[in-house]
Structure formats: C-alpha cells, structure tokens
Design an enzyme around this catalytic site. Sequence first.
Site, short mmCIF file in Angstrom:
data_model
loop_
_atom_site.label_atom_id
_atom_site.label_comp_id
_atom_site.label_asym_id
_atom_site.label_seq_id
_atom_site.Cartn_x
_atom_site.Cartn_y
_atom_site.Cartn_z
CB SER A 177 38.84 49.91 68.12
OG SER A 177 38.36 50.43 69.08
CG HIS A 205 42.01 48.98 64.99
ND1 HIS A 205 41.92 47.84 64.77
CD2 HIS A 205 42.06 49.57 66.25
CE1 HIS A 205 41.44 47.38 66.00
NE2 HIS A 205 41.67 48.35 67.02
CE LYS A 239 44.41 46.10 67.30
NZ LYS A 239 45.57 46.21 68.68
#
Length: 388
Positions: A177, A205, A239
């Site tokens: 990250s 992610h 996300k």
Amino acid sequence: MFPDLADQLRAREQKGLRRFRQIVESPQASHITIDGHDYLAFSSNDYLGLANHPDLIHAACEGAQHYGVGAGASHLINGHSVAHHILEETLAQFTGFPRALLFSTGYMANIGVVTALVGREDAIFADKLNHASLNDAALLSRAKFIRYSHLDLATLEQRLADSNSRRKLVISDAVFSMEGDIAPIKQLIALCEKYHALLLLDDAHGFGVLGQQGRGSLFLPDNTSVHSPNIVYMATLGKAAGVFGAFVAAQADVVETLIQSARSYIYTTAAPPLLSHALLTSLKLIELDEWRRDALLQNIAQLKNDLLSSSWKLLPSSTPIQPLLIGESHEAVRVSQTLRERGILVPAIRPPTVPQGKARLRISLSTTHQPHDILRLTQALNELALDS
C-alpha cells in the site's frame, strides 16, 4: 485523569506525527469539497470511480427498500441475510475459489483469519512492508512472528526450511500500500507448497484493478487461474469496488473454520444487507467495464512521463499507487501543504509508516482523473522540485 496523554499528543505534534481528520462535504470523487474549499484529490482508493456511481446508488436504495437498513444481529444469530449469501457465492465464483466469507472490514478479516488459523505452537512469516492489519493480526495470534526483508524470498525460504512449527502461515500484501509494487505471488505459492505452509494474500489494492476482468492479483498473466489449495485470499470492497467491507476466499474447510473460530466474524453485527446488494452491481461493473482499467493505465503512464525530469523520483509501480520519494519528513509535509494551498490533495507519508529518510507523497490515481488533472498535478510538482 491521564495528563500524560496530552503530553504525548503535544510531542507527536511537535514531531509532525499527529494525524488530523478532515471532513469531506461532497461525494467521494477526484474533485471533492473540504471545509468549503474545492480540491483536486489524489488521496482516495476509489480507483475505478465507483464510490459515487449512479448504478450503485440506485442498487443501494433498492437494497434498503428490500432488506431495510441494519442487519440486526451477527451472522451466526440471525443477521446473515440472503443478500450476504448471494454476494459470498458471487465473490467465490468471481475469484475462482470454492467458498467466500464476508467480513465488515479488511482489518477485521485479517485479524479473523490469522488468529483462527494459527496460535502458540505455530509460526507466521511476514514481509516487513506488510499492512499494519497483518502485523497486528500476527501479534494477536501469539504465534512465532518471523519477518523477512521486503520481497526477500531467499530469506523466506531459509526460515521456512528451518521452522519446526506445527503450522506455517506466510502473510503478504499482494499490492503493497505504500510502495505500489506487487508481490511475486507465483514464487510465494511455490514456497508455501514446498514447505507445507498456508499463504494469506491481502489483495486490498489489487482486487478490481489487476488481472483479467479485475479479478485480482491472482489473475495477472504470470499467475495461474487454477488456485493452489494453500491460498487464503483476502480483498476489500471499499476501494476499487467502491462500497464497504471485505471478503476471504479459500477452500471450503478453511472458510468453515473461519465461521467457527474467527472472533472478528462471530462477535460483531453483520454489515447492512443493502451494501451486499449494491456490491453485486459493483462486481458487474468491475467485470464488464474494461475501459476503467484502461483509463487507469493511461493515467499511470501520463504521470510517469510528466515526472521523468523531476529530481523527486517515483518508486517502481505499475499500479494506481504511485509513491513519489521526497526523503525527509519535513520536506514531504511542506510539499503536501503547498499543493493543498494550490487546491491539490496529495498525502505526505512519513515515519513510522515508512522508514526514516524515505518520506513520500502517495499519489493515488483513479479512472475519474482526466488528462488535464494529471497535468495540473505534475506541473505543480515539477515547479516545487525546482524550488527545493
């Protein structure tokens, strides 16, 4: 009652380490409003621009009308809605695993998985740049906590070979990250199979962004679409998916073990079913809207090209996380603040989140950023680099 707390806060502020919340007054997007001021934001994980998508808003409203607002209970009492169940089945199919299990957050998912699968007689092997939730989970498990230098697979193999622990669990971010780089997943799987270890892969992610149809890091070209039974896969849904929550996908016996033993799953109220209903729409958009990932790639390429001549260098990353290495903390904070004064939000990341001397700006790109947005940022950064 605790006067030392005030002293600790003052000390953090003097060192530039105190964190402050900012109140966002607009929907999440590449352009947001904070305290009445409009900003161009490079600080969100809404990589595909879905957080404010009209189809998801409609699906959330539809879900609220059908299921109500709150789940009312934990999953194991009577809070497990048909919406949760359908989403779990869809996520399992989407990611290529036999079963999937919803958690309220990625943090709770990592805590639940690690503490349910290993304990005092076991060993955890962790990349030193893993997310804090993985580190906290390792400490809570009471297993032996063995860390290896970032992406140092030779050291990892040696430590796996030397271990006589009852169970071995390797934990790693898929996309790191604060670095933006991708773990060597194929090699990690091979090591885990060789030394009879499980691999917990945190793809917070990567899910929605990487791999075929956004199915995640396991579907990158170098990886196989037939998943090893050693993999426990975790991804978040707040996300790239644009909503909220997380899930774990794995073999059926692993998921059933989590249902029976993961305390962060058992002892908490289930997330609102309307969110699961909205996420079904999100998954369709992730699968079908390939143009979103194409736009991301174009934005990444433009950013890299525009900053080629800068004295501040981007760390190697092919993901929407583009860290610009500044060096000293005070300088990173100064640059971030100067950008803010120009109406551009880019967070300064500094120790202890990153090592001393490696403070950086963490530039997060989204599908919704336009070429002129990228140009506005890079022109400002190039001007500030010349003045530094």
